[in-house]
Design a protein around this motif. Structure first.
Motif, PDB file in Angstrom:
ATOM      1  N   CYS A  48      -1.971   6.348   1.641  1.00 51.76           N
ATOM      2  CA  CYS A  48      -0.932   7.469   1.203  1.00 51.76           C
ATOM      3  C   CYS A  48      -1.757   8.892   0.981  1.00 51.76           C
ATOM      4  O   CYS A  48      -2.992   8.909   0.383  1.00 51.76           O
ATOM      5  N   CYS A  92       6.134   5.994  -0.328  1.00 49.32           N
ATOM      6  CA  CYS A  92       4.981   5.395  -0.910  1.00 49.32           C
ATOM      7  C   CYS A  92       4.932   4.278  -1.899  1.00 49.32           C
ATOM      8  O   CYS A  92       5.692   4.512  -2.993  1.00 49.32           O
ATOM      9  N   HIS A 139      -1.855  10.023  -2.905  1.00 50.68           N
ATOM     10  CA  HIS A 139      -2.748   9.562  -3.945  1.00 50.68           C
ATOM     11  C   HIS A 139      -3.852   8.709  -3.179  1.00 50.68           C
ATOM     12  O   HIS A 139      -3.874   8.174  -2.383  1.00 50.68           O
TER      13      HIS A 139
HETATM   14 ZN   LIG Z   1       1.317   7.107  -2.808  1.00 45.91          ZN
END
Ligand SMILES: [Zn+2]
Length: 604
Positions: free
Chosen positions: A40, A61, A43
């Motif tokens: 991702c 995500c 993050h």
């Molecule tokens: Zn994420």
């Protein structure tokens, strides 16, 4: 800025883009079944939970709940407004946006960028021409010959020579209708101290154009040809050139990096050029800084296998080791290439040949092995004390390995090398871990914050949505089903109306679905995102879409949901009347009690 772009145009742009392709420019994706997965970009994570669906043209995500269509992706990744994202993609796929609809910062930014690229490109041509053709370029030509660079590679990297003149470039560029102000912005000329006129920044230097990944010239590195300081003079940072975000040679290396699924990062421009000349085309260099997060992110679009060939004894080594730890944290596999006798890759390849260099690459060491060697060099392993020091030096790296099999392998290896029992090492590491708790926490926080601005907001919505009543569960599932089968929406609507949902976000989503249904029976999921303007609804839609759809008994599930929703709404109304009755009784308002009792009857 006017935000109005006609819906048809927005949809046309979206339909012409492939979200997989757009996301691939930022994230390395691998196909798994119907969908693509990757790490991702919103993050920090080590195992991929970021998915892209080519069928639905959306991304989601599972780790942080970010998701949306191709526009949402660009908005969040590039920090753009909706119309900007539409415009950018419209440019890419060749959809015309009606004149005057978006007179935006975007257009201004775009034309400023274009101008800057043009100026740098002209400058590159100017220097390159002089190097190849003019008498003043003689010395530089000889230098390159001495370094053994082939004409092909000189052409490939468009090397040049900045003449020893105060106004050579200045005159050339102003004659081509460029204003001095723009040249100053690109750092190509400087204004004289007395405030009278300008002069060239680069003089009597071998010039290395620096490109961005898209192939635009964004700056230059200039190397002295005889003794002089500084050895390398680089373009100053500008709105097109950011040395922390770019890598030398990246535009020429991307293809090979993808094909070989690995990249080699060197320190110097000449390392990259020589490597390319000898067939190592997946080599790039940092631009005079230690490896940065931004550069890592750039590389992670193309591969997760990174070999670092920094001078192990150089000043940058500490900073580099730190970024390597960071690399591991973000799911990269990092190896360290040590070149014997402190040589750089350029010198090594020229002296020992490409076959030897290839062998050396294959022998690149993992971070653990590298640190183990360094620690052994430093502390030895004769005494128990020395052994403890070695374990201490390795603890952070060992604890950071996310793959358990790999971790065990390295633990065993470390134990064997030090002549210790595996249990002893583990016990020692546990001690280190406890000692370092604070440190770990800090580190995790840093990881979490890595490029993540939307998290807090997302979290609060997620928490609210987690306290799910039967009704909200049913409502969400109902929305998921009507998105899959828009005909069902019309049935729900005829029974319940449009705004029967128990949260503003769900009502908002229903409104958009309704509008799309009216317009066209078979709308696409990705289009819903284009009409959801507030980010909370966006997040709720992501959660809704993350639910699995039962292909077999879709309609049955739909009626179940409707039943639950009706039942719950009834129950809530009944509860509310009962509450009112008891209030009225307490007040002694029996008229009201009788009235409410009548109301209550309809629920039986
Ligand atoms: Zn994420």
């Amino acid at each position: 800025m006017k935000n109005f772009i006609p819906d048809e145009v927005i949809e046309e742009v979206r339909q012409n883009c492939d979200i997989v392709q757009v996301v691939s420019e930022y994230v390395l994706l691998t196909r798994k079944g119907h969908n693509y997965f990757g790490l991702c970009p919103f993050h920090g994570e080590k195992t991929p939970s970021f998915s892209v669906s080519p069928d639905k043209q959306i991304f989601y995500c599972f780790g942080c709940g970010v998701g949306g269509n191709v526009f949402s992706f660009l908005m969040q990744k590039e920090g753009m407004e909706f119309p900007e994202a539409v415009k950018l993609l419209a440019d890419k796929v060749g959809v015309e946006i009606p004149e005057g609809e978006v007179d935006s910062e975007y257009d201004q930014k775009k034309s400023a960028l274009k101008k800057a690229h043009e100026i740098n490109n002209l400058t590159k041509e100017f220097y390159h021409y002089i190097l190849l053709n003019l008498k003043v370029g003689e010395l530089a030509r000889e230098y390159l010959k001495k370094r053994g660079l082939s004409p092909e590679v000189i052409d490939k990297f468009q090397l040049g020579y900045a003449p020893n003149s105060w106004d050579g470039l200045l005159n050339f560029l102003t004659k081509k209708n460029n204003v001095e102000d723009d040249l100053v912005k690109q750092g190509l000329i400087l204004s004289r101290n007395e405030g009278q006129g300008f002069y060239d920044r680069f003089r009597h230097r071998l010039m290395f154009p620096i490109w961005d990944v898209k192939g635009n010239v964004i700056g230059f590195g200039g190397r002295v040809l005889d003794k002089g300081e500084p050895k390398y003079l680089n373009s100053p940072e500008s709105f097109v050139y950011n040395k922390r975000e770019n890598l030398f040679g990246i535009h020429l290396a991307v293809k090979a990096i993808r094909e070989q699924d690995r990249v080699l990062i060197a320190e110097g421009y000449l390392d990259v050029i020589t490597a390319h000349q000898f067939g190592f085309e997946n080599v790039v260099a940092s631009l005079g800084t230690a490896l940065t997060k931004e550069q890592i992110k750039l590389l992670m679009r193309y591969t997760h296998n990174i070999i670092v060939a920094f001078d192990a004894d150089g000043a940058g080594v500490k900073a580099t080791l730190r970024s390597i730890d960071l690399l591991q944290n973000f799911g990269c596999k990092v190896k360290i290439l040590t070149i014997p006798n402190g040589k750089d890759p350029d010198e090594y390849i020229r002296k020992k040949g490409p076959i030897a260099f290839k062998k050396l690459i294959e022998q690149a060491k993992s971070l653990v092995d590298y640190k183990l060697d360094k620690a052994l060099e430093k502390y030895g392993s004769d005494t128990p004390e020395a052994k403890a020091r070695v374990v201490e030096a390795l603890s952070e790296t060992l604890l950071n390995i996310s793959n358990e099999v790999e971790k065990e392998m390295y633990l065993k290896k470390t134990a064997e090398t030090l002549g210790l029992q595996l249990e002893t090492i583990i016990a020692e590491l546990k001690k280190q871990q406890q000692k370092g708790t604070k440190h770990w926490k800090y580190r995790d926080k840093q990881t979490e914050n890595w490029n993540n601005t939307n998290m807090d907001n997302a979290k609060s919505v997620v928490i609210r949505e987690k306290n799910q009543s039967a009704r909200s569960k049913a409502e969400k599932f109902l929305l998921r089903l009507v998105i899959e089968e828009p005909n069902l929406w019309l049935q729900a609507k005829s029974k319940m109306g449009i705004s029967f949902f128990d949260s503003p976000e769900r009502n908002q989503i229903a409104k958009v679905i309704d509008a799309l249904c009216i317009k066209e029976k078979n709308f696409e999921i990705a289009d819903i995102f284009s009409y959801l303007k507030d980010s909370n609804s966006n997040k709720v839609l992501n959660q809704i879409l993350a639910q699995e759809v039962p292909l077999e008994n879709l309609e049955e599930s739909f009626y179940d949901c409707l039943l639950v929703i009706e039942r719950e709404i009834k129950k809530e109304s009944k509860d509310s009347i009962l509450r009112k009755i008891s209030e009225a009784e307490q007040k002694g308002d029996f008229e009201q009690v009788r009235f409410l009792m009548k109301e209550l009857k309809q629920f039986h």
